[in-house]
Write an enzyme that holds these catalytic residues in place. Sequence first.
Site, PDB file in Angstrom:
ATOM      1  N   HIS A 198       0.844  -1.140  -0.056  1.00 13.26           N
ATOM      2  CA  HIS A 198      -0.250   0.214  -0.067  1.00 13.26           C
ATOM      3  C   HIS A 198       0.809   1.170  -0.097  1.00 13.26           C
ATOM      4  O   HIS A 198       0.585   2.373  -0.332  1.00 13.26           O
ATOM      5  CB  HIS A 198      -0.933   0.007   1.314  1.00 13.26           C
ATOM      6  CG  HIS A 198      -2.104  -1.013   0.912  1.00 13.26           C
ATOM      7  ND1 HIS A 198      -2.206  -2.022   1.524  1.00 13.26           N
ATOM      8  CD2 HIS A 198      -3.261  -0.895   0.047  1.00 13.26           C
ATOM      9  CE1 HIS A 198      -3.337  -2.807   1.056  1.00 13.26           C
ATOM     10  NE2 HIS A 198      -3.895  -2.018   0.237  1.00 13.26           N
ATOM     11  N   GLU A 440     -10.947 -10.738  -4.438  1.00 17.94           N
ATOM     12  CA  GLU A 440      -9.500 -10.989  -4.075  1.00 17.94           C
ATOM     13  C   GLU A 440      -8.993 -12.173  -3.186  1.00 17.94           C
ATOM     14  O   GLU A 440      -7.951 -12.151  -2.785  1.00 17.94           O
ATOM     15  CB  GLU A 440      -9.229  -9.500  -3.396  1.00 17.94           C
ATOM     16  CG  GLU A 440     -10.130  -9.259  -2.373  1.00 17.94           C
ATOM     17  CD  GLU A 440      -9.653  -7.678  -1.695  1.00 17.94           C
ATOM     18  OE1 GLU A 440      -8.586  -7.043  -2.179  1.00 17.94           O
ATOM     19  OE2 GLU A 440     -10.472  -7.176  -0.891  1.00 17.94           O
ATOM     20  N   ASP A 464      -4.604  -8.473  -4.026  1.00 17.47           N
ATOM     21  CA  ASP A 464      -4.535  -9.521  -2.898  1.00 17.47           C
ATOM     22  C   ASP A 464      -4.778 -10.713  -3.530  1.00 17.47           C
ATOM     23  O   ASP A 464      -4.461 -11.793  -2.840  1.00 17.47           O
ATOM     24  CB  ASP A 464      -5.819  -9.068  -1.876  1.00 17.47           C
ATOM     25  CG  ASP A 464      -5.351  -8.082  -0.954  1.00 17.47           C
ATOM     26  OD1 ASP A 464      -4.252  -8.295  -0.337  1.00 17.47           O
ATOM     27  OD2 ASP A 464      -5.729  -7.298  -0.583  1.00 17.47           O
ATOM     28  N   CYS A 511     -10.041  -3.435 -10.096  1.00 23.32           N
ATOM     29  CA  CYS A 511      -9.307  -2.058  -9.338  1.00 23.32           C
ATOM     30  C   CYS A 511      -7.738  -2.395  -8.881  1.00 23.32           C
ATOM     31  O   CYS A 511      -7.381  -1.493  -8.217  1.00 23.32           O
ATOM     32  CB  CYS A 511     -10.397  -1.677  -8.352  1.00 23.32           C
ATOM     33  SG  CYS A 511     -10.506  -2.751  -6.905  1.00 23.32           S
TER      34      CYS A 511
HETATM   35  C1  PEP Z   1      -6.507  -5.468  -4.538  1.00 29.47           C
HETATM   36  O1  PEP Z   1      -6.278  -6.029  -3.374  1.00 29.47           O
HETATM   37  O2  PEP Z   1      -6.052  -5.536  -5.418  1.00 29.47           O
HETATM   38  C2  PEP Z   1      -6.837  -4.048  -4.246  1.00 29.47           C
HETATM   39  C3  PEP Z   1      -7.437  -3.264  -4.910  1.00 29.47           C
HETATM   40  O3  PEP Z   1      -7.395  -3.802  -2.800  1.00 29.47           O
HETATM   41  P1  PEP Z   1      -5.832  -3.130  -1.814  1.00 29.47           P
HETATM   42  O4  PEP Z   1      -4.775  -2.876  -2.734  1.00 29.47           O
HETATM   43  O5  PEP Z   1      -6.319  -1.718  -1.015  1.00 29.47           O
HETATM   44  O6  PEP Z   1      -5.866  -4.280  -1.127  1.00 29.47           O
HETATM   45 MG    MG Z   2      -7.171  -5.820  -1.394  1.00 31.58          MG
END
Ligand code: PEP
Ligand code: MG
Length: 586
Positions: A198, A440, A464, A511
């Site tokens: 992140h 995910e 994820d 996403c």
């Molecule tokens: C993901 O897991 O791809 C996602 C978009 O969520 P995050 O990166 O916030 O875990």
């Molecule tokens: Mg995620």
Amino acid sequence: MSTKGIKEIILKGFGASPGICIGRAYLLDKADIEVVSKYHISKEGVKNEKNRFKTAVKNAKDELSIIIKDFTKEFRQYASILESHILLLNDKTLHGKTIEFIEVEHINAEWALKKVVIDIKAKFQNMQDGYLKERYADIVHVADRIMINLVGVKDVNIKGIEKNVVLVSHDLSPAQTSQIDMEKIMGIVTDRGSMTSHTSIIAKSIGIPGVFGVENSTIMIKEGDLLILDGSTGLVIINPSEKTVVDYEDKKNKYEKQKAALIKYKDITSETTDKVHIMVLGNIELPEEAVTVLNCGGDGIGLYRTEFQYLGRNFFPSEQELFSHYKEVIEKMFPKYVTIRTLDINGDKAISRTTHPIEPNPALGLRAIRYCLKRTDVFMTQLRAILRAAVFGNVRILFPLICDYTEILEAKRFLYKAANSLDIEGIPYKRDIEIGIMIEVPSAVIMADIMAEQVDFFSIGTNDLIQYSLAIDRNNQQVAHLYNQFHPAIIRMIKHVADVGKKKGIKVFMCGEMAGDPMNTPILLGIGLDELSMNPQSIPNIKRMIRALNADEARIFVAELLKKKTSAEVKDAVLDSYGKIIKKYI
Ligand code: PEP
Ligand code: MG
């Protein structure tokens, strides 16, 4: 600007956020705090060493007192937490035992302190009681503060950094990264981290170059060293020669010109040569980023990671605070959609240690929807804020980390409960709101047909999905090379979810970071996803990429791709068929 007579050193890490910067190093913390070494103290030196420890404790105490004194009115209620930390500084176990170890074993203060914390950890580890576990977290917090003073590193508030610097840190939490002021911080280098952490996602979002996973950067780089950081290639150059500085200034100018030129494509429609239109949206972490999505030509917000409003503080935001953040974003984006994901807290986005016990394996722990279904008070507050804010525009709600059908039922039950409570109180809110889930984890992929019956859309979170399917910790630089978006299993899972969506008549979006990488655009187009959401900076390029592709050809290409046996075969096939186009947009 260069450093004459000093040898240039090149370090290699992961290009976590593209861009180039040249500036002086600012060491935020050091690996030393974790990797303290042990050394022997002579009989005569013991007194000195004990004093060194006592001074570190005193300094830690002074720091805490200053923080408490500076608390504004709204924070004052939390002073008691820090006051308890001051008491812990003199605790018999922590303070007394460390002194005892120095005296009896003739070891340095850092090692003695570390030994005490390990002993305490062993005692607390098997305790079930949440309160006691939290006390352990407090002890670690206090011990860290003493250690920082012992090894002489800064425990700075990132927001308070006043000069233009390149941050060098052992690790940087998503909370710290979200505090970065782009005017002051030119780039980030860390020992730890990986491309889909992140921290990297935020760095990309705010457009700061970052190189992560540079082992020993905090040991090799000294405060004030001149650094060149290339976030596209993952290089860090310490004390560059004059020639290297000139070369990189040139590269930097070219990169920035290219980036600026991209913006002129922001308003083009993302339609393939055979007229298939794919929406391209932006991911945001903070309300202020909504404007970046618009400036980059985003068709909406495909993922609003709401957890950042909960990080780096010791208390939860109120319904009113959340409502005003959401309203700001929704109004700014109107009539475009804003997809608000409910709290995906913990995992690598841990909330304050004082409000959550330490987990042995956070990625598999009380994260996201699991946390919300346990802390239903926190969940309800957020749901009410979303429903209220939804009145001001077009909103979708997205539940993260769904592993089980009953989690959807439960999450929806709380959503209706939140709506009912607003009804009773006569507070306006939006009733009809699209509900989606993140896909995910593998169990959600397998159960997609059943889960589809309960929702309006799926959004595939590949960050994820790859982590949980390939058993690769997305934050661990040791296994970052195995984190592979081209793994045939991943491609097949995405295809499966898209097919289920079509069969069940619900839309399927993506996403995860995969959506913003031009290497994947032909695959995702051929698979038939309805929307792609990504870090805003990638939007113009992906729109251009879509316009260069033919959807029919991409479908045929994907049919062949699904027969591939290895990641290398998948990647080669992409490069063989689309390499020339991709090169233009990478
Ligand atoms: C993901 O897991 O791809 C996602 C978009 O969520 P995050 O990166 O916030 O875990
Ligand atoms: Mg995620």
